[in-house]
Write a protein that holds these residues in place. Structure first.
Motif, PDB file in Angstrom:
ATOM      1  N   VAL A  75      83.719  72.573 113.272  1.00  0.00           N
ATOM      2  CA  VAL A  75      83.121  73.610 112.420  1.00  0.00           C
ATOM      3  C   VAL A  75      82.225  74.533 113.262  1.00  0.00           C
ATOM      4  O   VAL A  75      82.185  75.746 113.045  1.00  0.00           O
ATOM      5  N   ALA A  76      81.523  73.946 114.245  1.00  0.00           N
ATOM      6  CA  ALA A  76      80.705  74.782 115.130  1.00  0.00           C
ATOM      7  C   ALA A  76      81.592  75.784 115.876  1.00  0.00           C
ATOM      8  O   ALA A  76      81.247  76.973 116.010  1.00  0.00           O
ATOM      9  N   ILE A  77      82.749  75.305 116.334  1.00  0.00           N
ATOM     10  CA  ILE A  77      83.687  76.225 117.015  1.00  0.00           C
ATOM     11  C   ILE A  77      84.188  77.284 116.033  1.00  0.00           C
ATOM     12  O   ILE A  77      84.286  78.464 116.374  1.00  0.00           O
ATOM     13  N   SER A  78      84.471  76.856 114.795  1.00  0.00           N
ATOM     14  CA  SER A  78      84.952  77.838 113.804  1.00  0.00           C
ATOM     15  C   SER A  78      83.864  78.884 113.521  1.00  0.00           C
ATOM     16  O   SER A  78      84.165  80.040 113.205  1.00  0.00           O
ATOM     17  N   GLY A  79      82.596  78.477 113.666  1.00  0.00           N
ATOM     18  CA  GLY A  79      81.503  79.443 113.510  1.00  0.00           C
ATOM     19  C   GLY A  79      81.566  80.526 114.571  1.00  0.00           C
ATOM     20  O   GLY A  79      81.388  81.715 114.285  1.00  0.00           O
ATOM     21  N   THR A  80      81.862  80.122 115.810  1.00  0.00           N
ATOM     22  CA  THR A  80      81.955  81.137 116.881  1.00  0.00           C
ATOM     23  C   THR A  80      83.189  82.008 116.680  1.00  0.00           C
ATOM     24  O   THR A  80      83.168  83.190 117.007  1.00  0.00           O
ATOM     25  N   VAL A  81      84.260  81.410 116.120  1.00  0.00           N
ATOM     26  CA  VAL A  81      85.461  82.211 115.840  1.00  0.00           C
ATOM     27  C   VAL A  81      85.142  83.266 114.780  1.00  0.00           C
ATOM     28  O   VAL A  81      85.510  84.443 114.912  1.00  0.00           O
ATOM     29  N   LEU A  82      84.427  82.845 113.741  1.00  0.00           N
ATOM     30  CA  LEU A  82      84.023  83.792 112.696  1.00  0.00           C
ATOM     31  C   LEU A  82      83.185  84.926 113.298  1.00  0.00           C
ATOM     32  O   LEU A  82      83.390  86.104 112.980  1.00  0.00           O
ATOM     33  N   GLU A  83      82.275  84.532 114.182  1.00  0.00           N
ATOM     34  CA  GLU A  83      81.409  85.532 114.818  1.00  0.00           C
ATOM     35  C   GLU A  83      82.245  86.519 115.625  1.00  0.00           C
ATOM     36  O   GLU A  83      82.047  87.728 115.558  1.00  0.00           O
ATOM     37  N   ARG A  84      83.199  86.000 116.370  1.00  0.00           N
ATOM     38  CA  ARG A  84      83.989  86.837 117.276  1.00  0.00           C
ATOM     39  C   ARG A  84      84.966  87.736 116.511  1.00  0.00           C
ATOM     40  O   ARG A  84      85.160  88.893 116.840  1.00  0.00           O
ATOM     41  N   VAL A  85      85.593  87.156 115.462  1.00  0.00           N
ATOM     42  CA  VAL A  85      86.676  87.881 114.780  1.00  0.00           C
ATOM     43  C   VAL A  85      86.145  88.814 113.689  1.00  0.00           C
ATOM     44  O   VAL A  85      86.621  89.928 113.525  1.00  0.00           O
ATOM     45  N   VAL A  86      85.135  88.358 112.959  1.00  0.00           N
ATOM     46  CA  VAL A  86      84.679  89.127 111.790  1.00  0.00           C
ATOM     47  C   VAL A  86      83.373  89.876 112.079  1.00  0.00           C
ATOM     48  O   VAL A  86      83.263  91.076 111.809  1.00  0.00           O
ATOM     49  N   VAL A  87      82.398  89.158 112.629  1.00  0.00           N
ATOM     50  CA  VAL A  87      81.052  89.719 112.698  1.00  0.00           C
ATOM     51  C   VAL A  87      80.859  90.676 113.872  1.00  0.00           C
ATOM     52  O   VAL A  87      80.361  91.789 113.711  1.00  0.00           O
ATOM     53  N   ARG A  88      81.268  90.242 115.066  1.00  0.00           N
ATOM     54  CA  ARG A  88      80.936  91.052 116.241  1.00  0.00           C
ATOM     55  C   ARG A  88      81.566  92.462 116.211  1.00  0.00           C
ATOM     56  O   ARG A  88      80.899  93.434 116.551  1.00  0.00           O
ATOM     57  N   PRO A  89      82.837  92.596 115.782  1.00  0.00           N
ATOM     58  CA  PRO A  89      83.379  93.961 115.736  1.00  0.00           C
ATOM     59  C   PRO A  89      82.552  94.873 114.826  1.00  0.00           C
ATOM     60  O   PRO A  89      82.358  96.052 115.128  1.00  0.00           O
ATOM     61  N   LEU A  90      82.050  94.305 113.722  1.00  0.00           N
ATOM     62  CA  LEU A  90      81.223  95.119 112.815  1.00  0.00           C
ATOM     63  C   LEU A  90      79.845  95.358 113.417  1.00  0.00           C
ATOM     64  O   LEU A  90      79.273  96.443 113.295  1.00  0.00           O
ATOM     65  N   TRP A  91      79.329  94.340 114.063  1.00  0.00           N
ATOM     66  CA  TRP A  91      77.998  94.430 114.679  1.00  0.00           C
ATOM     67  C   TRP A  91      77.990  95.509 115.751  1.00  0.00           C
ATOM     68  O   TRP A  91      77.051  96.295 115.865  1.00  0.00           O
ATOM     69  N   ASP A  92      79.082  95.538 116.550  1.00  0.00           N
ATOM     70  CA  ASP A  92      79.171  96.535 117.624  1.00  0.00           C
ATOM     71  C   ASP A  92      79.213  97.956 117.059  1.00  0.00           C
ATOM     72  O   ASP A  92      78.862  98.907 117.746  1.00  0.00           O
ATOM     73  N   ARG A  93      79.695  98.073 115.814  1.00  0.00           N
ATOM     74  CA  ARG A  93      79.744  99.408 115.187  1.00  0.00           C
ATOM     75  C   ARG A  93      78.522  99.670 114.330  1.00  0.00           C
ATOM     76  O   ARG A  93      78.514 100.585 113.513  1.00  0.00           O
ATOM     77  N   ASN A  94      77.489  98.835 114.487  1.00  0.00           N
ATOM     78  CA  ASN A  94      76.249  98.997 113.717  1.00  0.00           C
ATOM     79  C   ASN A  94      76.515  99.039 112.220  1.00  0.00           C
ATOM     80  O   ASN A  94      75.970  99.890 111.501  1.00  0.00           O
ATOM     81  N   ALA A  95      77.368  98.132 111.752  1.00  0.00           N
ATOM     82  CA  ALA A  95      77.669  98.079 110.317  1.00  0.00           C
ATOM     83  C   ALA A  95      76.398  97.733 109.536  1.00  0.00           C
ATOM     84  O   ALA A  95      75.501  97.049 110.037  1.00  0.00           O
TER      85      ALA A  95
END
Lengths: 292, 240
Positions: A75-95
């Motif tokens: 689950v910890a690994i799935s957390g990093t996957v969520l961060e990489r796939v969903v969150v970071r692309p939005l974060w980089d665009r200042n969503a």
């Protein structure tokens, strides 16, 4: 059973559930502190923790401790996957925060539905960690699973305090929470800290799921109620403050247990939301936050 | 014939935008080894934008290079690892953390080398003895001058190859400004290259070997402070 014993029994029961809410609330705080994001997929981590442990236990025949450790790591690994796939692309665009909340809610639904397809809709449970009769303190019965929950939660909270106060990585995560740009200017890898916060938060959620499943059950759809309770715990405690989230969780657990004892389980959520409203009106900074 | 000093930091036609607003136009500046260079200009001239553009924090065209190699864009961690370290406007200290923790985080990239950490800390505390008296104090509870010392000290903990300072005098009393400038002079004399953005021109000109004047996003002059006979000489550029 005397009134006092009854009251103490309700209190003990509420503290056990409250520890779980507190751990989930801490998960919200860890991610929020590192990134400013409110992660509503937090409940999915709780559900996955219990579900993966149950599958590893029954289908793979692994011993419970091994199954639990594997589940928490996955689950910890799935957390990093969520961060990489969903969150970071939005974060980089200042969503905006609104977009982030919608995106993590969507992720929660995807995980929920994928779990439904994978293991079906039947509730599942885990055996208690120590199969012995409850301990008796006066007339108050305390199950050993409850003691597991209380002790593990306290150890985790203490461990997190040491991590954030004493270790270089913990301090760097706090620095990211205070001023992300200033942290980056010092050479602190802010994005790595974000991924780490998701891993830590997901691991905490999974642990909460492993601890609570023997006393309740787990199913594909238990994530959202847990996420809401954890979110309320974090708000009541003082959003962004892990120790506050734990206290908020304890308070929420006790209030809900008292409501169930007094008025029946139908008013459990009414009590939780009423407590949230009372805090938002009277002490929006939460238990450990500023009074105004 | 002596060789010209090496340019270690150089920008060429560096332009920065915030949306549709062009805040910096084709800026060409350089800093040589061991040099303290000031960037002067009125409020809103684009001085802070120049520093942010060098660090790749703003949307830019043109180039900013360090030792001849282009600096990464939108990656302040990578820029910092090259030894280009900014003390930002407003100091950017971690207020809820202690002075000691702030300094420790300045040396974040130093992995486990306690001797080197001790050497850097001793250097910072020798430069700013007041920080040594307040190591366990919360950074946000210190005075503005002490916070500025901490911001500079924290930057020094990373062992920078060049120090960029954005308005270190902002909001400080004249006596404290003089103290900060005195410390910068010591760093300059030790050979640390410094790019100092400053609105208070007289204080900066006392330290600088060269000064650029930035007005409305454009570099309008590069001066030798010794050539300025009075502040009126500088003012004419501001109202150019």
């Amino acid at each position: 059973m005397s009134d006092f014993t009854y009251f103490a029994q309700v209190l003990v029961s509420g503290l056990g559930t409250g520890c779980i809410y507190g751990l989930i609330g801490i998960g919200f705080c860890v991610i929020y502190n590192a990134s400013g994001i409110v992660n509503f997929a937090q409940g999915a981590f709780v559900m996955l923790g219990g579900m993966i442990t149950q599958v590893a236990l029954t289908r793979l025949g692994l011993p419970l401790p091994i199954a639990a450790i594997i589940a928490i790591l996955l689950v910890a690994i799935s957390g990093t996957v969520l961060e990489r796939v969903v969150v970071r692309p939005l974060w980089d665009r200042n969503a905006t925060m609104f977009v982030m909340i919608l995106a993590t809610l969507a992720a929660q639904i995807v995980v929920e539905r994928a779990t439904l397809l994978a293991v079906g809709d039947q509730p599942r449970t885990l055996p208690v960690f120590t199969d012995l009769p409850p301990l008796k303190f006066g007339g108050v019965a305390v199950s050993l699973q409850l003691i597991w929950i209380l002790v593990t939660s306290c150890l985790i909270v203490a461990g997190l305090a040491v991590f954030f106060q004493k270790t270089k990585t913990g301090k760097a995560m706090r620095a990211c929470a205070i001023d992300r740009e200033a942290a980056a200017l010092q050479g602190i890898p802010v994005k790595r800290m974000l991924a780490l916060s998701f891993a830590l938060s997901a691991g905490l959620g999974a642990l909460a799921g492993v601890l609570i499943t023997p006393t309740q059950y787990t199913a594909f759809n238990v994530g959202v109620p847990f996420a809401i309770s954890g979110f309320i715990a974090a708000i009541v405690g003082g959003f962004g403050k892990p120790s506050g989230a734990f206290l908020g969780g304890l308070l929420l657990g006790v209030v809900q247990a008292a409501a169930i004892a007094g008025f029946g389980s139908g008013l459990k959520n009414v009590a939780a939301l009423s407590m949230l409203l009372i805090f938002l009106f009277l002490r929006p900074g939460g238990i450990v936050g500023a009074s105004k | 014939m002596t060789a010209a000093p090496a340019r270690i930091l150089e920008t060429q036609a560096l332009t920065a935008r915030y949306g549709h607003v062009q805040a910096l136009s084709a800026a060409d500046i350089h800093v040589c080894a061991g040099e303290l260079v000031a960037v002067l200009g009125p409020n809103g001239a684009g001085k802070s934008t120049l520093l942010r553009a060098i660090l790749g924090l703003a949307s830019t065209t043109g180039t900013a290079s360090f030792h001849g190699e282009p600096l990464p864009r939108q990656d302040p961690v990578a820029v910092s690892s090259r030894g280009v370290v900014l003390v930002p406007e407003g100091r950017g200290i971690f207020g809820p953390m202690t002075v000691s923790e702030n300094l420790q985080l300045g040396a974040y990239r130093l992995r486990g080398d306690k001797a080197e950490y001790g050497r850097r800390l001793a250097r910072v505390l020798a430069l700013f003895p007041r920080l040594g008296e307040r190591l366990s104090q919360t950074a946000g509870s210190m005075s503005g001058g002490e916070q500025q010392m901490l911001a500079i000290g924290r930057a020094l903990m990373s062992d920078p190859k060049i120090l960029l300072l954005d308005e270190p005098s902002l909001g400080l009393a004249p006596r404290v400004i003089a103290e900060i400038m005195e410390k910068l002079a010591l760093l300059r004399d030790e050979g640390l290259p410094i790019l100092l953005v400053e609105q208070k021109a007289p204080a900066a000109l006392k330290l600088a070997q060269r000064a650029y004047v930035l007005v409305l996003g454009r570099i309008v002059a590069c001066l030798d402070p010794r050539d300025l006979s009075s502040h009126d000489d500088l003012a004419k550029y501001y109202f150019h």
